[in-house]
Design a protein around this motif. Sequence first.
Motif, PDB file in Angstrom:
ATOM      1  N   ARG A 172       0.608  -1.246   0.312  1.00  0.00           N
ATOM      2  CA  ARG A 172      -0.330   0.563   0.349  1.00  0.00           C
ATOM      3  C   ARG A 172       0.983   1.101   0.118  1.00  0.00           C
ATOM      4  O   ARG A 172       0.657   2.863  -0.667  1.00  0.00           O
ATOM      5  N   LYS A 173       1.896   1.484   0.853  1.00  0.00           N
ATOM      6  CA  LYS A 173       3.061   2.721   0.908  1.00  0.00           C
ATOM      7  C   LYS A 173       3.362   2.252  -0.385  1.00  0.00           C
ATOM      8  O   LYS A 173       3.504   3.944  -1.289  1.00  0.00           O
ATOM      9  N   ALA A 174       4.251   1.652  -0.959  1.00  0.00           N
ATOM     10  CA  ALA A 174       4.475   1.221  -2.446  1.00  0.00           C
ATOM     11  C   ALA A 174       3.929   2.226  -3.436  1.00  0.00           C
ATOM     12  O   ALA A 174       4.159   3.113  -4.443  1.00  0.00           O
ATOM     13  N   ALA A 175       2.279   2.064  -3.434  1.00  0.00           N
ATOM     14  CA  ALA A 175       1.093   1.884  -4.524  1.00  0.00           C
ATOM     15  C   ALA A 175       0.775   3.547  -4.633  1.00  0.00           C
ATOM     16  O   ALA A 175       0.419   4.367  -5.216  1.00  0.00           O
ATOM     17  N   GLU A 176       0.539   4.176  -3.017  1.00  0.00           N
ATOM     18  CA  GLU A 176      -0.111   5.376  -2.402  1.00  0.00           C
ATOM     19  C   GLU A 176       1.522   6.093  -3.051  1.00  0.00           C
ATOM     20  O   GLU A 176       1.398   7.356  -3.024  1.00  0.00           O
ATOM     21  N   GLU A 177       2.853   5.473  -2.880  1.00  0.00           N
ATOM     22  CA  GLU A 177       3.881   6.936  -3.436  1.00  0.00           C
ATOM     23  C   GLU A 177       4.004   6.716  -5.389  1.00  0.00           C
ATOM     24  O   GLU A 177       4.304   8.054  -5.457  1.00  0.00           O
ATOM     25  N   GLU A 178       3.020   5.225  -5.355  1.00  0.00           N
ATOM     26  CA  GLU A 178       3.501   5.261  -6.896  1.00  0.00           C
ATOM     27  C   GLU A 178       2.108   6.574  -7.660  1.00  0.00           C
ATOM     28  O   GLU A 178       2.600   7.466  -8.289  1.00  0.00           O
ATOM     29  N   ARG A 179       1.028   6.387  -6.740  1.00  0.00           N
ATOM     30  CA  ARG A 179      -0.026   7.359  -7.224  1.00  0.00           C
ATOM     31  C   ARG A 179       0.591   9.056  -6.931  1.00  0.00           C
ATOM     32  O   ARG A 179       0.204   9.701  -8.343  1.00  0.00           O
ATOM     33  N   LYS A 180       1.104   9.038  -5.678  1.00  0.00           N
ATOM     34  CA  LYS A 180       1.904  10.348  -5.305  1.00  0.00           C
ATOM     35  C   LYS A 180       2.464  11.062  -6.612  1.00  0.00           C
ATOM     36  O   LYS A 180       2.599  12.286  -7.012  1.00  0.00           O
ATOM     37  N   LYS A 181       3.756  10.087  -6.952  1.00  0.00           N
ATOM     38  CA  LYS A 181       4.116  10.679  -8.156  1.00  0.00           C
ATOM     39  C   LYS A 181       3.927  10.563 -10.025  1.00  0.00           C
ATOM     40  O   LYS A 181       4.055  11.568 -10.146  1.00  0.00           O
ATOM     41  N   ALA A 182       2.896  10.055  -9.944  1.00  0.00           N
ATOM     42  CA  ALA A 182       1.925   9.820 -10.856  1.00  0.00           C
ATOM     43  C   ALA A 182       1.004  11.241 -10.947  1.00  0.00           C
ATOM     44  O   ALA A 182       1.307  11.694 -11.817  1.00  0.00           O
ATOM     45  N   GLU A 183       0.721  11.765  -9.717  1.00  0.00           N
ATOM     46  CA  GLU A 183      -0.358  12.543 -10.401  1.00  0.00           C
ATOM     47  C   GLU A 183       0.630  14.056 -10.158  1.00  0.00           C
ATOM     48  O   GLU A 183       0.330  14.522 -10.665  1.00  0.00           O
ATOM     49  N   ALA A 184       1.219  14.297  -9.920  1.00  0.00           N
ATOM     50  CA  ALA A 184       2.302  15.364  -9.414  1.00  0.00           C
ATOM     51  C   ALA A 184       3.100  14.772 -10.910  1.00  0.00           C
ATOM     52  O   ALA A 184       3.313  16.319 -12.041  1.00  0.00           O
ATOM     53  N   ALA A 185       3.281  13.594 -12.129  1.00  0.00           N
ATOM     54  CA  ALA A 185       4.027  13.967 -13.309  1.00  0.00           C
ATOM     55  C   ALA A 185       2.495  14.400 -14.019  1.00  0.00           C
ATOM     56  O   ALA A 185       2.443  15.175 -14.818  1.00  0.00           O
ATOM     57  N   TYR A 186       0.857  14.101 -13.874  1.00  0.00           N
ATOM     58  CA  TYR A 186       0.469  14.086 -14.345  1.00  0.00           C
ATOM     59  C   TYR A 186       0.087  16.234 -14.299  1.00  0.00           C
ATOM     60  O   TYR A 186      -0.291  17.371 -15.577  1.00  0.00           O
ATOM     61  N   MET A 187       0.187  16.631 -13.302  1.00  0.00           N
ATOM     62  CA  MET A 187      -0.197  17.882 -13.307  1.00  0.00           C
ATOM     63  C   MET A 187       1.073  18.810 -13.584  1.00  0.00           C
ATOM     64  O   MET A 187       0.452  19.821 -14.410  1.00  0.00           O
ATOM     65  N   MET A 188       1.982  17.944 -13.650  1.00  0.00           N
ATOM     66  CA  MET A 188       3.361  19.506 -14.673  1.00  0.00           C
ATOM     67  C   MET A 188       3.228  18.836 -15.733  1.00  0.00           C
ATOM     68  O   MET A 188       3.014  20.015 -16.592  1.00  0.00           O
ATOM     69  N   ALA A 189       2.599  17.954 -16.559  1.00  0.00           N
ATOM     70  CA  ALA A 189       1.970  18.057 -18.363  1.00  0.00           C
ATOM     71  C   ALA A 189       0.748  18.768 -18.217  1.00  0.00           C
ATOM     72  O   ALA A 189       0.958  19.400 -19.321  1.00  0.00           O
ATOM     73  N   ILE A 190      -0.153  18.838 -17.279  1.00  0.00           N
ATOM     74  CA  ILE A 190      -1.141  19.633 -17.737  1.00  0.00           C
ATOM     75  C   ILE A 190      -0.620  20.821 -17.417  1.00  0.00           C
ATOM     76  O   ILE A 190      -1.301  22.230 -18.421  1.00  0.00           O
ATOM     77  N   LYS A 191       0.448  21.340 -16.500  1.00  0.00           N
ATOM     78  CA  LYS A 191       0.448  22.866 -16.880  1.00  0.00           C
ATOM     79  C   LYS A 191       1.611  23.712 -17.567  1.00  0.00           C
ATOM     80  O   LYS A 191       1.511  23.966 -18.315  1.00  0.00           O
ATOM     81  N   ALA A 192       2.682  22.376 -17.926  1.00  0.00           N
ATOM     82  CA  ALA A 192       3.305  22.249 -18.942  1.00  0.00           C
ATOM     83  C   ALA A 192       2.423  22.468 -20.085  1.00  0.00           C
ATOM     84  O   ALA A 192       2.059  23.406 -21.307  1.00  0.00           O
ATOM     85  N   ARG A 193       1.573  21.881 -20.767  1.00  0.00           N
ATOM     86  CA  ARG A 193       0.411  21.940 -21.854  1.00  0.00           C
ATOM     87  C   ARG A 193       0.056  23.187 -21.790  1.00  0.00           C
ATOM     88  O   ARG A 193      -0.181  23.750 -22.772  1.00  0.00           O
ATOM     89  N   ASP A 194      -0.772  23.456 -20.878  1.00  0.00           N
ATOM     90  CA  ASP A 194      -1.453  25.269 -20.482  1.00  0.00           C
ATOM     91  C   ASP A 194      -0.311  26.550 -20.779  1.00  0.00           C
ATOM     92  O   ASP A 194      -0.887  27.166 -21.492  1.00  0.00           O
ATOM     93  N   ALA A 195       0.933  25.856 -20.210  1.00  0.00           N
ATOM     94  CA  ALA A 195       1.135  27.066 -20.659  1.00  0.00           C
ATOM     95  C   ALA A 195       1.962  26.931 -22.176  1.00  0.00           C
ATOM     96  O   ALA A 195       1.846  28.221 -22.887  1.00  0.00           O
ATOM     97  N   ARG A 196       2.659  26.321 -22.947  1.00  0.00           N
ATOM     98  CA  ARG A 196       2.493  26.105 -24.483  1.00  0.00           C
ATOM     99  C   ARG A 196       1.137  26.426 -25.087  1.00  0.00           C
ATOM    100  O   ARG A 196       1.297  27.043 -25.606  1.00  0.00           O
TER     101      ARG A 196
END
Length: 380
Positions: A172-196
């Motif tokens: 569960r800890k590994a899955a939670e960390e993986e989910r947080k990393k995926a959400e952070a990467a997704y938010m960064m991708a959304i911000k980069a897309r909006d800026a572009r």
Amino acid sequence: MLKLQIANERDRKEAQNRERRRQCELERRSRIFNARNRKIGVDVPFLERQIAEKNAERDEQKRRDLAFAQQMIKDSNLAVVLEARELEERRRIGVEIDAFRHNYQRMEDRREYDLNDPEVLKKQLPPRASDGDPVGMSSAQKFEGEDLNYEERKKLMASQKNAWLEQQVQERKAAEEERKKAEAAYMMAIKARDARASELDKLEQECRYRLGQANLRYNEALAAEKKQLEQIIKEQEEADNTAEIYNNLTSDMLTENPDVAKSAFGKDRAIGFMYKGMNQEELKKFYAAQKEQMAAAKAKREAEEKMEAEWQALAKSIQREVARQDIQDQRLRREIARQLMEENQLMALQQKEKEKYYKEVVYNNTPTDEYYAQFNTTTR
């Protein structure tokens, strides 16, 4: 006692000879009494040709059978060789399979060997060896419902449960960390897309503004050029209209100059689109020629009517002659038909007299079926 005569060799030969003569007589009778062979005969060349064709066909069939037999022998030999090879290959594969099983698939290496081990009972320890309660060989080793390994199994189950819980927590800890990393990467991708997207929107708006300004300047230049061109065309049209009006007023068409209609091909020829009509002298000549044409047409019409009347009279006289000839032909045909009928009646009377004579004088002795039955009873 009943005495039976025993047939000897001589009687049997005599019976065979009589049977042979009877068969020959039947064959001869079938040949002689065959109306087709007796009247038409047999086509010997055709039969010889049929015999030759049959012999050729028989030879060809023999050749085919021989070739087929030879091919069957070859195929059989080949099948024997292939079968021997197949048997050898199967034997070799069987040997290899047995060697593989002996080396890598031994009975003691199987996973479920402990279930099929024939010496499992010899290898098992006594059930009561673990609790320190010695019993004899003839004593009962284990009772129904008795659990000798309860404590050990309970400890193992507790340790296994703890291990499972620890594993679930780690997962569960590994899955939670993986989910947080995926959400952070997704938010960064959304911000980069909006800026572009916003950068591209700004560039598009700027390009549209510049393109609108360029189109506006181009349209203004086109409007000025179109206005100048329209002014030039208007001035040219006004000049052309003024020249056309002057030319029409001073042209030979409105002034009706007769000299312009004269043709270069002769004095009696005129140009059609410039001709304005005839003068008085030409009109007098035209009317005089028209009267002459009317008189000639009248004379021609009267001559045609006279000729048509003559043709009608000739046709009527021909019709009367044809009708008279038809009446005469009909009379002649009726006379010929009457003579023919009289001749047919006379011939009918003569035929009846002839049939009566034949029946009463000539054919008074009619043969019966018994008379015909005495013929063609034998071939001799």
